[in-house]
Enzyme design. Structure first.
Site, mmCIF file in Angstrom:
data_model
loop_
_atom_site.group_PDB
_atom_site.id
_atom_site.type_symbol
_atom_site.label_atom_id
_atom_site.label_comp_id
_atom_site.label_asym_id
_atom_site.label_seq_id
_atom_site.Cartn_x
_atom_site.Cartn_y
_atom_site.Cartn_z
ATOM 1 N N ASP A 61 0.731 -1.031 0.088
ATOM 2 C CA ASP A 61 -0.042 0.014 -0.037
ATOM 3 C C ASP A 61 0.875 1.280 -0.112
ATOM 4 O O ASP A 61 0.482 2.171 -0.278
ATOM 5 C CB ASP A 61 -0.808 -0.064 1.181
ATOM 6 C CG ASP A 61 -1.964 1.253 1.286
ATOM 7 O OD1 ASP A 61 -2.566 1.320 0.298
ATOM 8 O OD2 ASP A 61 -1.998 1.955 2.209
ATOM 9 N N ASP A 64 2.213 2.996 -4.020
ATOM 10 C CA ASP A 64 1.697 3.872 -4.958
ATOM 11 C C ASP A 64 1.893 5.251 -4.450
ATOM 12 O O ASP A 64 2.022 6.224 -5.585
ATOM 13 C CB ASP A 64 0.022 3.787 -4.734
ATOM 14 C CG ASP A 64 -0.528 3.694 -3.617
ATOM 15 O OD1 ASP A 64 0.268 3.783 -2.674
ATOM 16 O OD2 ASP A 64 -1.722 3.545 -3.461
ATOM 17 N N ASP A 82 -6.806 6.452 -2.959
ATOM 18 C CA ASP A 82 -6.122 5.846 -2.009
ATOM 19 C C ASP A 82 -6.697 5.447 -0.739
ATOM 20 O O ASP A 82 -6.944 4.394 -0.089
ATOM 21 C CB ASP A 82 -4.820 6.405 -1.863
ATOM 22 C CG ASP A 82 -3.661 5.645 -0.949
ATOM 23 O OD1 ASP A 82 -3.708 4.440 -1.148
ATOM 24 O OD2 ASP A 82 -3.397 6.220 0.190
ATOM 25 N N ASP A 86 -8.287 2.119 0.873
ATOM 26 C CA ASP A 86 -8.103 1.594 2.220
ATOM 27 C C ASP A 86 -9.214 1.323 3.045
ATOM 28 O O ASP A 86 -9.143 0.335 3.931
ATOM 29 C CB ASP A 86 -7.077 2.805 3.058
ATOM 30 C CG ASP A 86 -6.060 3.066 2.358
ATOM 31 O OD1 ASP A 86 -5.389 2.220 1.830
ATOM 32 O OD2 ASP A 86 -5.294 3.994 2.992
#
Length: 195
Positions: A61, A64, A82, A86
């Site tokens: 994660d 990016d 993002d 999440d």
């Protein structure tokens, strides 16, 4: 202290980031949600060890954002995507324990609520007053995920240990829920003082 650990992890990932110069960070964000989906499926099938390995994929994660920053491709939509992914990942990871029958829903639901509130309060607070950081509190997403990972490890190692009718994973989830609630309260008080 956490920022030092994050910087340490990022330094190990730099060779990977260098190879991803031509990849859209949003594509990486979407691909980064796959480990949590795999974790969900594997846990539901009670393939615990393989699920733990899939869980470790959540570490990607970070990539990016690193790619976006290094190659000057940071966008408002990228941050939005993002954050959204999440929340999707949090749903898969937390609810997997209930769907797999490891942790009862009445224990999972409050943790899911406080996990979402922790992120929402930060987002809403920083939107209301961008000059104030709302990255405060006892437990952030990375610590919460680490404790959930430990919950599964404990359950694998000690599946038959019970504390007043709660298995060890449920006890661990209750602990994470209390820490998450405390963080929500800390952020609410921070908002009250600063907004």
């Amino acid at each position: 202290m956490l920022s030092n650990k994050k910087s340490e992890v990022e330094s190990y990932l730099h060779p990977v980031v260098n190879r991803l110069a031509h990849v859209n960070p949003n594509t990486l964000t979407l691909l980064g949600s796959i480990p949590s989906l795999l974790f969900f499926v594997l846990l539901c099938y009670h393939w615990y060890i393989v699920a733990l390995i899939a869980f470790l994929g959540n570490g990607f994660d970070l990539i990016d954002g690193m790619v976006a920053r290094k190659y000057h491709r940071v966008t408002a939509f990228g941050g939005f995507l993002d954050s959204t992914m999440d929340r999707v990942s949090d749903f898969f990871i937390i609810t997997a324990f209930a769907f797999a029958g490891i942790v009862r829903w009445e224990i999972v639901a409050p943790l899911l609520l406080f996990a979402y509130l922790t992120s929402y309060i930060r987002s809403r607070g920083e939107l209301a007053k961008p000059s104030v950081s709302f990255a405060v509190g006892l437990i952030e997403r990375s610590e919460r995920l680490m404790l959930i990972f430990i919950s599964l490890v404990l359950y694998i190692v000690f599946p038959n240990i019970n504390f007043v009718e709660f298995n060890i994973a449920e006890v661990s989830f209750i602990f994470v829920t209390v820490l998450s609630l405390y963080t929500v309260i800390q952020r609410m008080l921070h908002a009250y003082k600063n907004l």
